[in-house]
Enzyme design. Sequence first.
Site, short mmCIF file in Angstrom:
data_model
loop_
_atom_site.label_atom_id
_atom_site.label_comp_id
_atom_site.label_asym_id
_atom_site.label_seq_id
_atom_site.Cartn_x
_atom_site.Cartn_y
_atom_site.Cartn_z
CB VAL A 12 43.54 34.35 29.57
CG1 VAL A 12 43.94 34.42 28.11
CG2 VAL A 12 43.84 35.66 30.26
CE LYS A 199 49.13 41.11 28.82
NZ LYS A 199 47.76 40.77 28.80
CG ASN A 203 48.83 44.75 30.85
OD1 ASN A 203 47.91 45.23 30.18
ND2 ASN A 203 48.77 43.53 31.36
CB CYS A 255 47.16 41.93 34.32
SG CYS A 255 46.01 40.61 34.00
C1 UGA Z 1 44.37 44.61 32.12
C2 UGA Z 1 44.45 45.24 30.72
O1 UGA Z 1 43.59 46.39 30.68
C3 UGA Z 1 44.03 44.25 29.65
O2 UGA Z 1 44.20 44.82 28.37
C4 UGA Z 1 44.93 42.99 29.76
O3 UGA Z 1 44.57 42.01 28.83
C5 UGA Z 1 44.80 42.43 31.17
O4 UGA Z 1 45.18 43.42 32.12
C6 UGA Z 1 45.72 41.24 31.25
O5 UGA Z 1 46.93 41.42 31.14
O6 UGA Z 1 45.23 40.10 31.27
P1 UGA Z 1 42.44 44.07 33.87
O7 UGA Z 1 43.52 43.65 34.81
O8 UGA Z 1 41.25 43.19 33.72
O9 UGA Z 1 43.01 44.29 32.39
O10 UGA Z 1 41.90 45.46 34.41
P2 UGA Z 1 41.86 46.98 33.89
O11 UGA Z 1 40.50 47.29 33.42
O12 UGA Z 1 42.96 47.28 32.99
O13 UGA Z 1 42.07 47.74 35.28
C7 UGA Z 1 43.31 47.61 35.99
C8 UGA Z 1 43.29 48.51 37.22
O14 UGA Z 1 43.26 49.88 36.86
C9 UGA Z 1 42.07 48.30 38.12
O15 UGA Z 1 42.49 48.36 39.47
C10 UGA Z 1 41.18 49.47 37.78
O16 UGA Z 1 40.28 49.85 38.80
C11 UGA Z 1 42.20 50.57 37.52
N1 UGA Z 1 41.70 51.66 36.66
C12 UGA Z 1 41.38 51.42 35.37
C13 UGA Z 1 41.59 52.94 37.19
O17 UGA Z 1 41.88 53.18 38.37
N2 UGA Z 1 41.16 53.95 36.37
C14 UGA Z 1 40.84 53.74 35.07
O18 UGA Z 1 40.48 54.72 34.36
C15 UGA Z 1 40.95 52.44 34.56
#
Ligand code: UGA
Length: 422
Positions: A12, A199, A203, A255
């Site tokens: 970040v 936040k 999440n 996260c």
């Molecule tokens: C997440 C949040 O989306 C961000 O907004 C936030 O800033 C970040 O955490 C944080 O707190 O720093 P991130 O952990 O990078 O971001 O990943 P995501 O894209 O949110 O995915 C999280 C999980 O959900 C992954 O395992 C992903 O594969 C899964 N996912 C996501 C699904 O299974 N299906 C989806 O449609 C989307």
Amino acid sequence: MAKIGVVGAGYVGLTSAVCFAELGHDVIALDVDAKKITQLQNGSIPIYEPGLEDLLNKNIQNKKIYFEIEVSKLNDCDYVFLCVPTPQDTDGAADLSYVLKAVRTLSKILKKNSILVTKSTVPVNSWKSIELTLNRVDVDIVSNPEFLREGSAISDFFNPDRIVVGCKNIDSAIKVAKLYKNELAEVISTDNTSAELIKYASNSFLALKLSFVNELAALCENVQANVIDVLKGFGKDQRIGEHFISPGPGWGGSCFPKDVKALNIISEQNLSAMSLLSATIESNQKTLKRIVDKIERILDNNLVEKKIALLGLAFKANTDDVRESPAIAIAERLSDRGAKVCAFDPKVKTLVNEKIIIAKDLDECISDSEIIVLLTEWPEFKDINPETISNKLKNKVIFDTRNILIKDLWEKSGFLFFGNGR
Ligand code: UGA
């Protein structure tokens, strides 16, 4: 242009520092890891984040960013962003010790009337402990949570859905929002406590949404419905929305697991237990188990000594991050049930985990395998040609937990194809 200090050059902090430099601010990024600081100052980044290294090099050349280990170098910054980790402590709550340690040091050196901005995800009402520790009436504390996703962090920084700023002093909150130079994003200016809660709420709600769709996928399989069509029909309702509803092997990353647990504890401690949060966590565990059970069923209820080829180890595509990765959890469980697990990931090349063999390429991963299981939605996996890999496998069986492959194509090549929820 402002002079900005960033404390903590993790994912970040580094992304924010580089992007603020790109916006024309003068940025000093700080980290306690001297080796990392040298590496960054030489223009190389320790993580995989598309576009970040190029942007870093551009801004090093333009002299808009530099890296330091000495906190005292932040003594002429107008704004100092706290981006240090808040890891989970043993009971699942977020550990504030790194934040408070940094604040203690900053207290002695921050410029008069500067602004301290909290970007780390901190337990609700942490700003009060930060204020006490800082003990500087001239320095306002602005809570400015981040919403960057790994893999698309730069684009998220420049095109945020909203900018959240919480402060007792609205002028300071607006000053921080203006640093982003974004006329399009709505600014949510509020108090510190609400900003901190936004936040966790975001999440946790996203994780809840995914737990729901993963359970829906399980139901679709049992009633012979097609989850892809069900989600299309459901997501088109604008009150629900089409984004962030793809079923998968479970949600993970650095996260969601940490933040859902932390909010769960915060809600319990404040006599407002949110039962949906424990259900969200429990449901995710059920999804991991469902995926492993399904693989076992496909392989005649016996995994012993069977080679399973896993495509993907990262917790999602476009990152090399394996923290709380569902792919790793599934690999371990398969290994515990006796399978020989071999995985290939375009970016994850090492792992401290003896249960999982990492193949150097796709061929090595799939050769002689009894089943291929796609766990991370890397775009390159869509390009695998079933025809050309057929003769390398023991069985022509594939399970696509992310629903990214074209079923007909694989079936035409003689594969037994399993999707997730269809
Ligand atoms: C997440 C949040 O989306 C961000 O907004 C936030 O800033 C970040 O955490 C944080 O707190 O720093 P991130 O952990 O990078 O971001 O990943 P995501 O894209 O949110 O995915 C999280 C999980 O959900 C992954 O395992 C992903 O594969 C899964 N996912 C996501 C699904 O299974 N299906 C989806 O449609 C989307």
